[in-house]
Design a protein around this motif. Structure first.
Motif: not given
Lengths: 508, 335
Positions: A90-91, A93-94, A113, A138, B18, B201, B205, B207-208, B210-211, B213-215, B280-282
């Protein structure tokens, strides 16, 4: 009735490993087909081929009777094949909804979106799972169990006809498992075929229709779950001949206790674990992946903090908080990931051996005494039989077995008399394995206390004087080697909370 | 009763922490404290003309930092934004002064040059699997060299293109509200910030971004073409650098080929102070904007207090370390 999926003669090779040898598997609509086997039997590899993550090296795969070769996760999804991975992917941060519909976000014009639709669609899937969660939550704020449920929702969002579940319950509690099984029942009624990988024997009995067993990358058998006793399935899983050259066990019952652990706990990973190891003894730790063995070792070594519990070295309580204090107390830990944690592979054998205790080779000015380092390196190369052209050879050119010996030399140099070996022969070929075994026996004979963690049962049975078995963070039993068999250890290793009462009589 | 309120507040705080909001508040609070502190220390600080000078000083670094934020959120890093900015300015100069094309073509040329170079960096990173640090380090040097080669190491002036200097120096806002002569460069900064924030936000584009950078592996396993999206993000980032190139060229009314090196580090510093995670991710554009403002306010205030320039640099470095340390402490408390 045509099979949803049919796989025949599947072959897969990785560098140095023949992971799948002529494996067959089929899946019918509306059934739960369990895939069983020990760690490394090839279950996950087979399913990664089915879901397009790996390409097969040989064999045939039919979906709805038509040849198929998904070349990526997207292609497999188009065929209706979904997978819930063993490791959470999973990601963090999303949000939950952003994860569930990743790659298929409802869009408005110009790539914008539609967040409202995204959350609404996810809420619908959550409702069908009976999962009470705000789609805007989250992911990183959720427990592992709830993350697992998000992962399941993600797989369901593709409306798959084939759903592969790789250890989906590993992190779930009983209520959550019941909820999941209800979902599985519903999917079965809708005609979805489910491949179910789990180490929990009780679950197989509860939900599986058929069971296929793999062992060492080979197909063994497919049986009906309802009329096959668990013991038969376990036998098919372990099946191998136990190596016969097991040496005599020295009597260490009178030796002083070198390490004692009392009521060690850390979250749900390690639950109330107590045991001891005597001088000269080899204590084996058996269990399935994720049983908590490495976690216990890391706590003893001070690499992870503990919630509660006591550690005594030579009958004196010690307060181990960091690996540094563990080493001072004489405890060494040889990680399963040598390249990562054990060795500087680009440096020489001499440098690696000396690294553990550089201070001893330095004069007051801080300059290293190469002659002294060479003498010590050569001494250990000789004592441990490290095969290297010279002590100036870079470690990366050595074989796995010889690299392992270099790590052992490091710890011996630091005078550690309690040594914990985590998967000491992983990635080492069979010839070198017996050398490592002999070395461990020598170390024990010299009066050191040895703990060996291994996922290979024959190795545990061959080496250990006593065998501690773990399951889901608990120590489910300690068996002397004379009484140990693959079957009774496997039973202890799969003795989950739910199954504990049923097997009580047979194992006691 | 009190207990309930306490748990509620704690819960809200935890949620804020968080969400990364805590860092934003921290950065914003630091900015406010700096503003108050400097205005007490010097009466000259809080004057409209000085405030506008601070904003003007923020405009170039702010736009560059926004471009860098995009790449950093994907888990990458972009060391080439400084020299790319110069390169786009030089290319605009070539099109406008050397070739003599009309103004809009020159503006487009600058942005297109930035986008193309971003596309190249993205291709190196995504398809050729060169680590972002190395790929953009290479680009940084290539672009620095090319700027000097193409310009013949001499500045290109825009004297023949009337109106070019108005891109940054003119004030559309000032024409409407004469009391607020905010230069266009600052207006552009806020427009870019708004647009990028919206992209991050509200669009696929973003969304990906953040995605990834997250995983990244998880995104790939979900059937998303991660390479193409990553290239798209680097391309967008490059285009934004092109806008920064226009602002600085317009402000100097010339393309200065030797300029640019060092700007990338100031941009990254603003991103980090603004709470974007280097792993990344945030991250947020608002945070980056605040980060860039903090740096500009700090330098401006120290200058007004007649602190030597050498010391200004020292303070900037210390601020970066403090900002990242605050972020680390926050995350440790969380886990």
């Amino acid at each position: 009735m045509t099979n949803l999926v049919e796989m025949k003669g599947i072959e897969k090779r990785f560098p140095g490993v023949h992971a799948l040898k002529d494996v067959q598997f089929d899946l019918r609509p509306g059934e739960v087909h369990a895939l069983m086997g020990e760690n490394g039997a090839g279950k996950s590899t087979l399913m990664k081929i089915m879901s397009g993550i790996y390409a097969r090296d040989g064999g045939e795969m039919l979906v709805d009777g038509k040849p198929a070769a998904p070349d990526g996760p997207r292609a497999a999804q188009d065929l209706g094949i979904g997978i819930i991975h063993q490791e959470l992917s999973l990601m963090n941060d999303l949000t939950a909804a952003q994860n569930v519909l990743i790659g298929r976000e409802p869009r408005r014009r110009f790539g914008r979106l539609d967040e409202a639709a995204l959350n609404a669609q996810t809420a619908e899937i959550f409702a069908s799972l009976n999962l009470k969660m705000d789609p805007r939550t989250q992911v990183s704020t959720q427990t592992i169990a709830r993350q697992q449920l998000i992962e399941i929702a993600k797989a369901l969002s593709y409306s798959p006809r084939v759903l592969i579940m790789d250890e989906p319950t590993a992190a779930l509690n009983d209520t959550e498992i019941n909820e999941l099984f209800k979902v599985i029942d519903k999917l079965k009624n809708d005609g979805v075929g489910i491949v179910y990988i789990s180490h929990r024997m009780d679950e197989i009995k509860r939900i599986a229709d058929r069971v296929t067993i793999l062992r060492d990358g080979a197909y063994i058998d497919t049986v009906q779950a309802a009329d096959t006793p668990l013991s038969t399935i376990i036998q098919l899983m372990v099946g191998r001949e136990v190596t016969q050259d097991t040496p005599d066990i020295p009597d260490t019952s009178q030796s002083p206790v070198a390490l004692e652990v009392r009521n060690l706990s850390r979250g749900s990973e390690v639950r109330d674990v107590s045991f001891n190891v005597r001088k000269g003894e080899i204590l084996g730790f058996a269990g399935l992946m994720g049983a908590g063995r490495t976690e216990v070792a890391r706590i003893i070594f001070g690499a992870d903090p503990r919630d509660s519990g006591e550690i005594l070295v030579h009958e004196q309580p010690v307060n181990i908080r960091t690996p540094h204090t563990a080493v001072q107390a004489g405890i060494g830990y040889l990680s399963e990931d040598r390249k990562h944690f054990g060795l500087a592979v680009d440096m020489t054998v001499r440098a690696n051996i000396a690294m553990a205790d550089l201070g001893r080779f330095a004069g007051r000015s801080g300059v290293l005494n190469e002659t002294a380092m060479e003498r010590v390196a050569l001494e250990y190369i000789d004592r441990l039989g490290i095969r290297t052209p010279s002590d100036m050879q870079e470690v990366r050119f050595l074989s796995g077995g010889n690299q392992q010996k270099v790590v052992i030399a490091k710890w011996l140099l630091r005078d550690c008399d309690i040594l914990i070996f985590d998967e000491p022969t992983r990635g080492i070929d069979i010839g070198a394995k017996s050398e490592i075994y002999a070395l461990l026996e020598d170390l024990a004979a010299q009066g050191r206390a040895i703990i060996v963690i291994s996922s290979e049962l024959p190795e545990i049975l061959r080496l250990s004087h006593r065998i501690a078995v773990m399951c889901e963070g608990r120590l489910t039993g300690i068996v002397p080697r004379e009484e140990a068999t693959q079957e009774n250890i496997m039973k202890l290793a799969t003795q989950t909370d739910g199954l504990a009462e049923q097997t009580e009589e047979t194992t006691q | 009763m009190t207990a309930t309120i306490n748990t509620n507040t704690q819960g809200t705080l935890a949620k804020l922490a968080a969400g990364g909001a805590f860092q934003k508040i921290l950065a914003f609070a630091s900015l406010v404290i700096l503003l108050i502190g400097f205005s007490i220390a010097s009466p000259n600080f809080m004057q409209t003309s000085n405030m506008i000078a601070i904003l003007q000083a923020t405009s170039v670094n702010g736009v560059l930092a926004i471009a860098a934020t995009l790449v950093i959120i994907t888990g990458g890093i972009d060391l080439s934004v400084g020299t790319l900015m110069t390169f786009t300015a030089v290319m605009t100069g070539v099109v406008l002064t050397n070739i003599g094309m009309p103004l809009p073509i020159g503006v487009l040329a600058g942005i297109a040059t930035g986008a193309f170079c971003g596309f190249l960096s993205g291709t190196f990173v995504a398809r050729m699997k060169i680590p972002p640090f190395i790929a953009t380090l290479g680009m940084m040097l290539i672009l620095k060299g090319l700027s000097l080669v193409i310009s013949g190491t001499r500045p290109i002036y825009f004297n023949d293109t009337p109106g070019f200097d108005l891109i940054s120096r003119g004030s559309l806002i000032g024409e409407v509200f004469p009391a607020l002569p905010i230069p266009n460069g600052v207006l552009i900064l806020f427009l870019v910030a708004g647009a990028t924030s919206y992209i991050l936000s509200r669009t696929v584009l973003g969304r990906y971004c953040f995605a990834l950078g997250s995983n990244e592996e998880a995104v790939r396993l979900s059937g998303v073409n991660t390479n193409n999206w990553k290239i798209a993000i680097y391309t967008l980032s490059g285009a934004i650098v092109g806008i920064a190139g226009l602002i600085i060229a317009s402000r100097l009314n010339s393309a200065q080929p030797a300029l640019g090196l060092g700007y990338e580090l100031e941009a990254i510093a603003a991103v980090v102070i603004g709470g974007t995670s280097l792993s990344g991710g945030r991250g947020t554009i608002l945070g980056t904007l605040i980060g860039a403002l903090i740096m500009a306010v700090l330098l401006n205030g120290l200058r007004i207090l007649s602190v030597a320039q050498e010391w200004q640099t020292v303070v900037t470095g210390a601020i970066i370390i403090l900002a990242v340390y605050a972020d680390t402490v926050r995350r440790r408390k969380q886990s």
